[in-house]
Design a protein around this motif. Structure first.
Motif, PDB file in Angstrom:
ATOM      1  N   ALA A 146       0.610  -1.294  -0.448  1.00 27.55           N
ATOM      2  CA  ALA A 146      -0.118   0.074   0.240  1.00 27.55           C
ATOM      3  C   ALA A 146       0.776   1.210  -0.074  1.00 27.55           C
ATOM      4  O   ALA A 146       1.955   1.146   0.070  1.00 27.55           O
ATOM      5  CB  ALA A 146      -1.081   0.056   1.240  1.00 27.55           C
ATOM      6  N   GLU A 147       0.393   2.079  -0.668  1.00 26.97           N
ATOM      7  CA  GLU A 147       1.153   3.759  -0.743  1.00 26.97           C
ATOM      8  C   GLU A 147       1.129   4.173   1.474  1.00 26.97           C
ATOM      9  O   GLU A 147      -0.534   4.199   1.303  1.00 26.97           O
ATOM     10  CB  GLU A 147       0.671   4.086  -1.549  1.00 26.97           C
ATOM     11  N   VAL A 148       1.735   5.234   1.412  1.00 28.91           N
ATOM     12  CA  VAL A 148       1.627   5.417   2.614  1.00 28.91           C
ATOM     13  C   VAL A 148       1.536   7.302   2.543  1.00 28.91           C
ATOM     14  O   VAL A 148       2.653   8.006   2.036  1.00 28.91           O
ATOM     15  CB  VAL A 148       2.652   5.351   3.889  1.00 28.91           C
ATOM     16  N   THR A 191       6.002  -2.077   1.029  1.00 25.24           N
ATOM     17  CA  THR A 191       6.228  -0.768   1.426  1.00 25.24           C
ATOM     18  C   THR A 191       6.698  -0.906   3.266  1.00 25.24           C
ATOM     19  O   THR A 191       6.221  -1.576   4.067  1.00 25.24           O
ATOM     20  CB  THR A 191       4.572   0.006   1.371  1.00 25.24           C
ATOM     21  N   THR A 192       8.073  -0.524   3.287  1.00 28.72           N
ATOM     22  CA  THR A 192       8.810  -0.754   4.415  1.00 28.72           C
ATOM     23  C   THR A 192       9.005   1.118   4.662  1.00 28.72           C
ATOM     24  O   THR A 192       9.132   1.983   3.779  1.00 28.72           O
ATOM     25  CB  THR A 192      10.028  -1.587   4.141  1.00 28.72           C
ATOM     26  N   VAL A 193       8.609   1.582   5.768  1.00 30.27           N
ATOM     27  CA  VAL A 193       9.395   2.594   6.597  1.00 30.27           C
ATOM     28  C   VAL A 193      10.256   1.756   7.161  1.00 30.27           C
ATOM     29  O   VAL A 193       9.840   1.633   8.557  1.00 30.27           O
ATOM     30  CB  VAL A 193       8.257   3.344   6.854  1.00 30.27           C
ATOM     31  N   TYR A 194      11.623   2.357   7.512  1.00 29.11           N
ATOM     32  CA  TYR A 194      12.633   2.210   8.893  1.00 29.11           C
ATOM     33  C   TYR A 194      13.236   3.635   9.018  1.00 29.11           C
ATOM     34  O   TYR A 194      13.499   4.591   8.333  1.00 29.11           O
ATOM     35  CB  TYR A 194      13.644   1.155   7.702  1.00 29.11           C
ATOM     36  N   ARG A 203       2.446 -12.781   8.340  1.00 33.80           N
ATOM     37  CA  ARG A 203       1.105 -12.770   7.304  1.00 33.80           C
ATOM     38  C   ARG A 203       1.924 -11.661   6.563  1.00 33.80           C
ATOM     39  O   ARG A 203       2.660 -11.207   6.271  1.00 33.80           O
ATOM     40  CB  ARG A 203       0.109 -12.498   7.805  1.00 33.80           C
ATOM     41  N   THR A 204       1.398 -11.470   5.260  1.00 36.43           N
ATOM     42  CA  THR A 204       1.801 -10.128   4.471  1.00 36.43           C
ATOM     43  C   THR A 204       0.662  -8.894   4.857  1.00 36.43           C
ATOM     44  O   THR A 204      -0.987  -8.941   4.647  1.00 36.43           O
ATOM     45  CB  THR A 204       0.991 -11.056   3.392  1.00 36.43           C
ATOM     46  N   PRO A 205       1.574  -8.550   4.829  1.00 36.99           N
ATOM     47  CA  PRO A 205       0.724  -6.780   5.639  1.00 36.99           C
ATOM     48  C   PRO A 205       0.731  -5.406   4.963  1.00 36.99           C
ATOM     49  O   PRO A 205       1.833  -5.658   3.925  1.00 36.99           O
ATOM     50  CB  PRO A 205       1.824  -6.419   6.997  1.00 36.99           C
ATOM     51  N   LYS A 206       0.150  -4.721   4.497  1.00 36.70           N
ATOM     52  CA  LYS A 206       0.060  -3.978   4.001  1.00 36.70           C
ATOM     53  C   LYS A 206       1.895  -2.700   3.638  1.00 36.70           C
ATOM     54  O   LYS A 206       2.041  -3.064   3.340  1.00 36.70           O
ATOM     55  CB  LYS A 206      -0.950  -2.296   4.128  1.00 36.70           C
ATOM     56  N   ILE A 207       1.931  -2.865   5.185  1.00 34.07           N
ATOM     57  CA  ILE A 207       3.562  -1.771   5.108  1.00 34.07           C
ATOM     58  C   ILE A 207       4.506  -2.005   6.221  1.00 34.07           C
ATOM     59  O   ILE A 207       3.419  -3.291   7.822  1.00 34.07           O
ATOM     60  CB  ILE A 207       3.390  -0.856   5.834  1.00 34.07           C
ATOM     61  N   PHE A 208       5.783  -2.826   6.227  1.00 36.76           N
ATOM     62  CA  PHE A 208       6.467  -2.955   7.213  1.00 36.76           C
ATOM     63  C   PHE A 208       6.978  -1.698   8.523  1.00 36.76           C
ATOM     64  O   PHE A 208       7.596  -0.595   7.071  1.00 36.76           O
ATOM     65  CB  PHE A 208       7.375  -3.872   6.841  1.00 36.76           C
ATOM     66  N   LEU A 209       7.240  -2.087   9.027  1.00 38.41           N
ATOM     67  CA  LEU A 209       7.555  -0.547   9.640  1.00 38.41           C
ATOM     68  C   LEU A 209       9.002  -1.529  10.565  1.00 38.41           C
ATOM     69  O   LEU A 209       8.960  -2.495  11.514  1.00 38.41           O
ATOM     70  CB  LEU A 209       7.178   0.287  10.809  1.00 38.41           C
TER      71      LEU A 209
END
Lengths: 351, 271
Positions: A2-4, A186-189, A150-156
């Motif tokens: 997903a887009e955030v 989509t990953t935010v790190y 599981r496959t989430p929309k985003i990884f943080l």
């Protein structure tokens, strides 16, 4: 996937502004790194996306849906914590299984997915152990497995590698990169380690005092830092920054005299990266001073020289040798880039 | 030589302390098995008997009903106080509500008031409610006494649990209550167990309120002890037998749970 989108979000604690009002869009499938020193608001920003921190103002949209008022459990995200956040009273297998259990996945499927995920991060032999019986690296893997089961929309990911030793960090970094490539989520790190940011990110958001000061690809941020802060933060060893002034198309400071493309002005900071300087023997070289220190790093030698109060570092050949306090000369390599900043505002002056 | 002296000195001190602590207890145990004529004798040479235990459980003493009262009052108090206190402690520990500190102080401040000051109002209150000499009255009073204490205790344990695991669970898809059930309670279990025992002991040994609020039906063990002071004098052998009945359950409980204590305490944190 997903887009955030963060739209005019802001976080304040009383009168203290933790994250200043700003917007940010994280593209679908992107690996965005929030980079900055501690207290710059990067973790707060991530926790707001996760729903662990309320936002003072603005909107957060995940896959186009406004999630401001949604609790973390309904945002379909997975997060890896700095201290792993494992469940100490559960086995490794139960830790990984827990998110599936909460989502009502049936037992057979759950077992299968736990097995598959554990195999992916090489934990299959440890499923029956408790977190307290694992090493730091193994715990890190459990946290990772729990996030990807599981496959989430985003990884943080909140500084997930900061508790590991240097060697393991490099290995895990490569694994994270590979995992992102494989899953495409989509990953935010979040990190304060510029090396991690450079190696992992599709784009880096450099933050300072609650504000994103530059948002760009790692290559661009390295090549064209937006201001003095970014210039000094990115790169190791960091960029040489020298105070001086520009007159008649030349930047001048004590021991330095180089041609630049800038109209006359005072209070200019010249930046040049150590890897773009060569050691010269010629006393007419544009940078001249006294040798201050030599540090062998293996593949090269860091040469630090002083002229008055300023010091300049260059990356020289590994076999370079010279006497300390002797005169020393540096010359920019062909194609080297000078970065010019305004000393007062810190802003970049050349394009 | 000096070392030897210290060694002996240490042992002597330990023995002295043990004697001071253990003497009254062992004396009580001994007396419980003595016949009335031996009760005042300091000789250890007596014929042991179980008569005292038989006597205290039969008319007119009826210790059985007091044991029942004590068990019911203590168990029900723990059963209500600990779950309520756990939730309250969790809230005080985790939620940043306006006035939180004041509220917490208010709860603790109830402990500053000496029991003697409020026993009379309690008496009047329960009299007008028709609850005098009932177990319910004792349960209510004990709840009022122990709950603040247990909240304070459990809060300490929950404060020590890092929030990381909880946040991880919330992101994994758990609601707040589910987080408490699946993550916080198991992690705080040793602390909650410790608090439950304290709560039980406090209630089990509570004397003043039980004395004032009960007459015949709701008399608990500690109050029952007093009834052995009769016109014929203090019936030490019976009082000791009843004392053993009060002490033994707590002993057994402590022994059973000891193992859990240490294991639970060390299994907690993971970094």
């Amino acid at each position: 996937m997903a887009e955030v989108r963060l739209v005019d979000i802001e976080k304040r604690y009383g009168s203290f502004v933790a994250v200043a009002k700003q917007s940010l869009t994280i593209e679908n499938g992107e690996f965005l790194v929030l980079l900055g020193p501690s207290g710059c608001g990067k973790t707060t920003t991530m926790r707001m996306i996760a729903g662990l921190e309320e936002i003072t103002a603005g909107d957060i949209l995940i896959a186009g849906e406004r999630v401001n008022d949604k609790p973390p459990k309904d945002r379909d995200i997975a997060m890896v914590f700095q201290n792993y956040g494992l469940y100490p009273h559960m086995t490794v297998g139960q830790n990984i299984e827990y998110p599936l259990k909460l989502r009502g996945v049936n037992k057979a499927t759950r077992q299968q997915q736990v097995q598959d995920t554990a195999a992916k991060v090489e934990l299959d032999a440890l499923l029956g152990r408790r977190p307290s019986e694992l090493s730091g690296g193994q715990r890190q893997r459990v946290a990772l497995a729990r996030a990807i089961v599981r496959t989430p929309k985003i990884f943080l990911m909140d500084e997930p590698l900061s508790n590991l030793d240097a060697k393991l960090r490099v290995t895990m970094r490569a694994e994270l990169k590979h995992l992102h490539h494989e899953l495409g989520v989509t990953t935010v790190y979040v990190t304060h380690d510029q090396m991690e940011a450079m190696t992992l990110a599709s784009r880096v958001a450099v933050m300072r005092e609650g504000r994103i000061v530059q948002l760009d690809t790692p290559r661009k941020i390295y090549a064209e830092p937006a201001d003095l802060f970014v210039a000094g933060f990115i790169g190791s060893p960091s960029m040489n920054l020298v105070n001086g002034s520009v007159t008649a198309g030349r930047f001048r400071a004590e021991g330095i005299d180089v041609p630049v493309d800038l109209p006359d002005r005072d209070s200019v900071v010249l930046g040049i990266r150590p890897e773009e300087l060569d050691i010269a023997t010629d006393s007419s070289a544009p940078v001249a001073g006294k040798l201050y220190a030599l540090e062998l790093t293996g593949d090269s030698t860091l040469v630090t020289m002083r002229m008055g109060k300023t010091s300049v570092c260059a990356r020289g050949p590994a076999d370079f040798e010279a006497a300390i306090n002797e005169p020393c000369y540096l010359t920019p390599k062909a194609g080297a880039r000078f970065h010019l900043f305004d000393r007062n505002s810190g802003q970049r002056l050349d394009g | 030589m000096k070392k030897l002296l210290t060694w002996w000195g240490e042992r002597a001190l330990l023995v002295l302390i043990s004697v001071v602590v253990l003497f009254p207890i062992s004396w009580m145990f001994l007396t419980a098995f003595k016949q009335p004529r031996d009760a005042y004798s300091t000789s250890l040479n007596f014929t042991p008997t179980l008569d005292n235990f038989v006597t205290v459980f039969s008319d007119p003493w009826n210790l059985g009903s007091m044991v029942m009262n004590s068990v019911i009052v203590a168990v029900v108090t723990v059963a209500i106080a600990v779950p309520c206190a756990s939730l309250a402690a969790y809230s005080f520990s985790r939620f940043r509500v306006r006035g939180r500190k004041f509220l917490f102080f208010l709860i603790l401040s109830t402990q500053f008031i000496p029991a003697v000051v409020i026993v009379l109002p309690f008496f009047l209150m329960f009299r007008s409610l028709g609850l005098l000499d009932t177990r319910l009255a004792l349960i209510i009073v004990n709840l009022a006494i122990v709950t603040p204490f247990v909240i304070w205790m459990i809060k300490g344990f929950i404060d020590a649990i890092p929030t990381d695991s909880e946040e991880a669970a919330m992101i994994d898809g758990a609601s707040r209550l589910r987080v408490i059930k699946d993550i916080v309670l198991p992690m705080a279990a040793p602390g909650i167990l410790t608090s439950s025992i304290f709560c039980f002991i406090l209630t089990w040994n509570e004397f003043l309120f039980a004395l004032i609020l009960s007459r015949r039906d709701a008399v608990t063990l500690p109050v029952g002890l007093v009834s052995f002071r009769t016109e014929r004098g203090d019936l030490w052998e019976l009082m000791s037998a009843a004392g053993v009945m009060i002490t033994v359950p707590i002993f057994i409980m402590a022994l059973l749970i000891q193992k859990h204590f240490t294991r639970g305490m060390t299994a907690g944190a993971v970094k």
